[in-house]
Design a protein around this motif. Sequence first.
Motif, PDB file in Angstrom:
ATOM      1  N   ALA A   4       7.167  -0.224   6.740  1.00 58.01           N
ATOM      2  CA  ALA A   4       5.800  -0.298   6.241  1.00 58.01           C
ATOM      3  C   ALA A   4       5.751  -1.306   5.100  1.00 58.01           C
ATOM      4  O   ALA A   4       6.762  -1.586   4.460  1.00 58.01           O
ATOM      5  CB  ALA A   4       5.340   1.076   5.750  1.00 58.01           C
ATOM      6  N   MET A   5       4.559  -1.823   4.866  1.00 55.59           N
ATOM      7  CA  MET A   5       4.320  -2.747   3.758  1.00 55.59           C
ATOM      8  C   MET A   5       3.166  -2.218   2.932  1.00 55.59           C
ATOM      9  O   MET A   5       2.105  -1.921   3.476  1.00 55.59           O
ATOM     10  CB  MET A   5       3.988  -4.138   4.268  1.00 55.59           C
ATOM     11  N   ASP A  55      -5.077   4.512   5.326  1.00 58.49           N
ATOM     12  CA  ASP A  55      -4.695   4.950   3.981  1.00 58.49           C
ATOM     13  C   ASP A  55      -3.181   4.867   3.824  1.00 58.49           C
ATOM     14  O   ASP A  55      -2.456   4.590   4.769  1.00 58.49           O
ATOM     15  CB  ASP A  55      -5.218   6.355   3.688  1.00 58.49           C
ATOM     16  N   ARG A  56      -2.721   5.116   2.596  1.00 63.31           N
ATOM     17  CA  ARG A  56      -1.283   5.054   2.305  1.00 63.31           C
ATOM     18  C   ARG A  56      -0.487   6.030   3.155  1.00 63.31           C
ATOM     19  O   ARG A  56       0.569   5.703   3.674  1.00 63.31           O
ATOM     20  CB  ARG A  56      -1.020   5.371   0.833  1.00 63.31           C
ATOM     21  N   ALA A  57      -0.989   7.252   3.251  1.00 63.94           N
ATOM     22  CA  ALA A  57      -0.254   8.290   3.981  1.00 63.94           C
ATOM     23  C   ALA A  57      -0.005   7.859   5.425  1.00 63.94           C
ATOM     24  O   ALA A  57       1.104   8.026   5.945  1.00 63.94           O
ATOM     25  CB  ALA A  57      -1.013   9.606   3.935  1.00 63.94           C
ATOM     26  N   ALA A  58      -1.009   7.307   6.073  1.00 66.07           N
ATOM     27  CA  ALA A  58      -0.844   6.869   7.465  1.00 66.07           C
ATOM     28  C   ALA A  58       0.137   5.706   7.562  1.00 66.07           C
ATOM     29  O   ALA A  58       0.951   5.644   8.489  1.00 66.07           O
ATOM     30  CB  ALA A  58      -2.197   6.478   8.049  1.00 66.07           C
ATOM     31  N   ALA A  59       0.079   4.783   6.617  1.00 63.45           N
ATOM     32  CA  ALA A  59       0.991   3.635   6.643  1.00 63.45           C
ATOM     33  C   ALA A  59       2.437   4.076   6.436  1.00 63.45           C
ATOM     34  O   ALA A  59       3.361   3.517   7.028  1.00 63.45           O
ATOM     35  CB  ALA A  59       0.599   2.616   5.574  1.00 63.45           C
ATOM     36  N   PRO A  84       4.183  10.481  -3.182  1.00 63.37           N
ATOM     37  CA  PRO A  84       3.947  11.754  -2.487  1.00 63.37           C
ATOM     38  C   PRO A  84       3.957  11.636  -0.963  1.00 63.37           C
ATOM     39  O   PRO A  84       4.092  12.644  -0.270  1.00 63.37           O
ATOM     40  CB  PRO A  84       2.557  12.182  -2.969  1.00 63.37           C
ATOM     41  N   HIS A  85       3.817  10.437  -0.447  1.00 62.78           N
ATOM     42  CA  HIS A  85       3.727  10.232   1.001  1.00 62.78           C
ATOM     43  C   HIS A  85       5.011   9.671   1.609  1.00 62.78           C
ATOM     44  O   HIS A  85       5.078   9.481   2.824  1.00 62.78           O
ATOM     45  CB  HIS A  85       2.573   9.272   1.312  1.00 62.78           C
ATOM     46  N   LEU A  86       6.015   9.395   0.785  1.00 58.09           N
ATOM     47  CA  LEU A  86       7.251   8.791   1.283  1.00 58.09           C
ATOM     48  C   LEU A  86       8.126   9.836   1.958  1.00 58.09           C
ATOM     49  O   LEU A  86       8.392  10.889   1.376  1.00 58.09           O
ATOM     50  CB  LEU A  86       8.031   8.146   0.140  1.00 58.09           C
ATOM     51  N   PRO A  87       8.608   9.540   3.171  1.00 55.98           N
ATOM     52  CA  PRO A  87       9.560  10.455   3.799  1.00 55.98           C
ATOM     53  C   PRO A  87      10.849  10.492   2.974  1.00 55.98           C
ATOM     54  O   PRO A  87      11.317   9.449   2.497  1.00 55.98           O
ATOM     55  CB  PRO A  87       9.819   9.819   5.167  1.00 55.98           C
TER      56      PRO A  87
END
Length: 160
Positions: A4-5, A55-59, A84-87
């Motif tokens: 992702a970017m 959004d960020r979460a989807a990216a 908060p969205h990073l695996p």
Amino acid sequence: MRMAMIGFGEAAEAFATGWGTARAAGLAGYDIRQTEPHAKPLARAAAAGVTLAADRAAALDGAEAVWCLVTADRAVEAARQCAPHLPAGCLWLDANSCSPGAKRVSAEVIEAALCRRGDHGAGPSPPAPHADADRRAPCRGGGRAAERPGHVGRDRGRRG
């Protein structure tokens, strides 16, 4: 490897274009300015063959590596908004030209999210569509779980 970017300005366009359309089509991207009227990130992403997520979460969903390519004044904010969205275990590649202090704060945020990080160092520019195949740009690992992130570039047609 799913990549992702975050930030889709000139640097992200250069990376994605240099990797080629087949590889760029598998990238996820997000830029805070993508919803503005006449937004340049949308045009840049389309030209490179990258679809920007809503959004960020989807990216960031399922990303194994994330290139942070925002402006220097937004680097810490981007790390905080994305963390908060990073695996867990993903590799955050900070390619921002910000101060050492900002790099340290971003690193603390990313490591608190149980992610690895690397810094894209100064060196040759990202590959352009007609760049010499031997162009390289160094990456440095950092933090407790650092690895040499060069494999990310090789997986995407770069040498590192």
